[in-house]
Design a protein around this motif. Structure first.
Motif, PDB file in Angstrom:
ATOM      1  N   HIS A   1      -9.432  -1.976  -4.339  1.00  9.86           N
ATOM      2  CA  HIS A   1      -9.619  -1.543  -5.732  1.00  9.86           C
ATOM      3  C   HIS A   1      -9.786  -2.719  -6.700  1.00  9.86           C
ATOM      4  O   HIS A   1      -9.953  -2.496  -7.902  1.00  9.86           O
ATOM      5  CB  HIS A   1      -8.434  -0.688  -6.183  1.00  9.86           C
ATOM      6  CG  HIS A   1      -8.285   0.559  -5.386  1.00  9.86           C
ATOM      7  ND1 HIS A   1      -8.956   1.711  -5.681  1.00  9.86           N
ATOM      8  CD2 HIS A   1      -7.562   0.826  -4.261  1.00  9.86           C
ATOM      9  CE1 HIS A   1      -8.654   2.640  -4.798  1.00  9.86           C
ATOM     10  NE2 HIS A   1      -7.807   2.125  -3.921  1.00  9.86           N
TER      11      HIS A   1
ATOM     12  N   GLU B   1      -4.830   1.136 -12.116  1.00 12.82           N
ATOM     13  CA  GLU B   1      -3.818   2.108 -12.545  1.00 12.82           C
ATOM     14  C   GLU B   1      -2.506   1.416 -12.907  1.00 12.82           C
ATOM     15  O   GLU B   1      -1.804   1.853 -13.824  1.00 12.82           O
ATOM     16  CB  GLU B   1      -3.555   3.147 -11.440  1.00 12.82           C
ATOM     17  CG  GLU B   1      -4.751   4.012 -11.099  1.00 12.82           C
ATOM     18  CD  GLU B   1      -5.630   3.428  -9.996  1.00 12.82           C
ATOM     19  OE1 GLU B   1      -6.436   4.200  -9.433  1.00 12.82           O
ATOM     20  OE2 GLU B   1      -5.526   2.220  -9.699  1.00 12.82           O
TER      21      GLU B   1
ATOM     22  N   ASN C   1       1.247   3.770  -3.411  1.00 16.03           N
ATOM     23  CA  ASN C   1       0.773   5.139  -3.226  1.00 16.03           C
ATOM     24  C   ASN C   1       1.912   6.155  -3.150  1.00 16.03           C
ATOM     25  O   ASN C   1       1.655   7.341  -2.998  1.00 16.03           O
ATOM     26  CB  ASN C   1      -0.116   5.222  -1.981  1.00 16.03           C
ATOM     27  CG  ASN C   1      -1.460   4.581  -2.248  1.00 16.03           C
ATOM     28  OD1 ASN C   1      -2.241   5.074  -3.049  1.00 16.03           O
ATOM     29  ND2 ASN C   1      -1.714   3.460  -1.612  1.00 16.03           N
TER      30      ASN C   1
ATOM     31  N   HIS D   1       2.659   3.187  -9.317  1.00 12.90           N
ATOM     32  CA  HIS D   1       2.055   2.327 -10.344  1.00 12.90           C
ATOM     33  C   HIS D   1       2.998   2.161 -11.537  1.00 12.90           C
ATOM     34  O   HIS D   1       3.182   1.057 -12.044  1.00 12.90           O
ATOM     35  CB  HIS D   1       0.713   2.896 -10.811  1.00 12.90           C
ATOM     36  CG  HIS D   1      -0.332   2.894  -9.757  1.00 12.90           C
ATOM     37  ND1 HIS D   1      -0.940   1.745  -9.319  1.00 12.90           N
ATOM     38  CD2 HIS D   1      -0.870   3.898  -9.027  1.00 12.90           C
ATOM     39  CE1 HIS D   1      -1.815   2.038  -8.381  1.00 12.90           C
ATOM     40  NE2 HIS D   1      -1.789   3.345  -8.176  1.00 12.90           N
TER      41      HIS D   1
ATOM     42  N   ARG E   1      -3.576  -5.409  -7.966  1.00 14.69           N
ATOM     43  CA  ARG E   1      -4.564  -4.848  -7.044  1.00 14.69           C
ATOM     44  C   ARG E   1      -5.177  -3.535  -7.528  1.00 14.69           C
ATOM     45  O   ARG E   1      -6.184  -3.102  -7.005  1.00 14.69           O
ATOM     46  CB  ARG E   1      -3.934  -4.600  -5.664  1.00 14.69           C
ATOM     47  CG  ARG E   1      -3.403  -5.833  -4.964  1.00 14.69           C
ATOM     48  CD  ARG E   1      -4.568  -6.738  -4.568  1.00 14.69           C
ATOM     49  NE  ARG E   1      -4.194  -7.785  -3.637  1.00 14.69           N
ATOM     50  CZ  ARG E   1      -3.950  -9.043  -3.993  1.00 14.69           C
ATOM     51  NH1 ARG E   1      -3.977  -9.393  -5.254  1.00 14.69           N
ATOM     52  NH2 ARG E   1      -3.671  -9.938  -3.076  1.00 14.69           N
ATOM     53  N   TYR E   2      -4.531  -2.889  -8.507  1.00 15.42           N
ATOM     54  CA  TYR E   2      -4.977  -1.567  -8.929  1.00 15.42           C
ATOM     55  C   TYR E   2      -5.058  -1.477 -10.446  1.00 15.42           C
ATOM     56  O   TYR E   2      -4.079  -1.767 -11.139  1.00 15.42           O
ATOM     57  CB  TYR E   2      -3.990  -0.493  -8.448  1.00 15.42           C
ATOM     58  CG  TYR E   2      -3.912  -0.360  -6.953  1.00 15.42           C
ATOM     59  CD1 TYR E   2      -4.746   0.517  -6.280  1.00 15.42           C
ATOM     60  CD2 TYR E   2      -2.997  -1.112  -6.220  1.00 15.42           C
ATOM     61  CE1 TYR E   2      -4.674   0.650  -4.904  1.00 15.42           C
ATOM     62  CE2 TYR E   2      -2.919  -0.990  -4.843  1.00 15.42           C
ATOM     63  CZ  TYR E   2      -3.763  -0.107  -4.192  1.00 15.42           C
ATOM     64  OH  TYR E   2      -3.679   0.015  -2.841  1.00 15.42           O
TER      65      TYR E   2
ATOM     66  N   TYR F   1       0.829  -1.207   0.000  1.00 20.04           N
ATOM     67  CA  TYR F   1       0.000   0.000   0.000  1.00 20.04           C
ATOM     68  C   TYR F   1       0.866   1.261   0.000  1.00 20.04           C
ATOM     69  O   TYR F   1       0.631   2.190  -0.772  1.00 20.04           O
ATOM     70  CB  TYR F   1      -0.934  -0.010   1.207  1.00 20.04           C
ATOM     71  CG  TYR F   1      -1.902   1.141   1.224  1.00 20.04           C
ATOM     72  CD1 TYR F   1      -3.011   1.148   0.386  1.00 20.04           C
ATOM     73  CD2 TYR F   1      -1.709   2.226   2.071  1.00 20.04           C
ATOM     74  CE1 TYR F   1      -3.895   2.208   0.394  1.00 20.04           C
ATOM     75  CE2 TYR F   1      -2.588   3.284   2.089  1.00 20.04           C
ATOM     76  CZ  TYR F   1      -3.687   3.273   1.245  1.00 20.04           C
ATOM     77  OH  TYR F   1      -4.563   4.341   1.253  1.00 20.04           O
TER      78      TYR F   1
END
Length: 169
Positions: free
Chosen positions: A103, A49, A16, A21, A46-47, A12
């Motif tokens: 997400h 992006e 972030n 990303h 997980r994302y 995480y």
């Protein structure tokens, strides 16, 4: 050894961070370039992006398979996979409620294939193989090999704390 929660926190914080990303997508891309193969399965993004950044780097089409599984089935599959029979349903909910997991549902609109899995892991694997065979032709040997190699390696990396997702960044 790092716990699942600690790995989630690390992921995480990394994703972030500035350019997280993009840096993650570049690391995936570089790893695949250094280990050429006809096909890869990127399990556990997980994302969305990160997917967007990865697609900017590759020339080949990147297909997304979204697997929707009821929470009680996910709990049973997690217990079977991790061998942690002492994990309560509430503890499992704490794992899947971490922000790094929040997400995943956003991949649904990106998916070319959506699988609704409401049964056991072996039943799911069988159903997925049947579907992919019908859509792509025989893929069993590739997927079984990929699953057997990647799942074991990924598990060993996570357990040993050598998570390659972040080691090259």
């Amino acid at each position: 050894d790092l716990t699942r929660r600690e790995l989630q926190n690390i992921g995480y914080e990394f994703i972030n961070s500035k350019g997280g990303h993009r840096r993650f997508a570049e690391a995936l891309f570089e790893f695949i370039k250094k280990h050429p193969g006809a096909k890869y399965v990127l399990d556990g993004l997980r994302y969305p992006e990160t997917l967007v950044e990865y697609r900017k780097l590759v020339r080949d089409k990147v297909a997304v398979i979204y697997i929707d599984t009821m929470i009680d089935v996910r709990h049973q599959n997690y217990l079977s996979r991790e061998g942690n029979q002492g994990l309560s349903f509430e503890d499992f909910l704490n794992i899947v409620d971490h922000p790094v997991e929040s997400h995943i549902h956003a991949f649904l609109p990106e998916a070319q294939i959506v699988v609704f899995n409401q049964e056991s892991l072996p039943s799911f694997e069988r159903s997925l193989m049947e579907y992919l065979d019908s859509e792509l032709g025989p893929v069993e040997s590739f997927l079984v090999s990929s699953w057997d190699i990647n799942a074991t390696r990924r598990h060993d990396q996570l357990i040993s704390g050598n998570d390659i997702s972040f080691s090259h960044l």
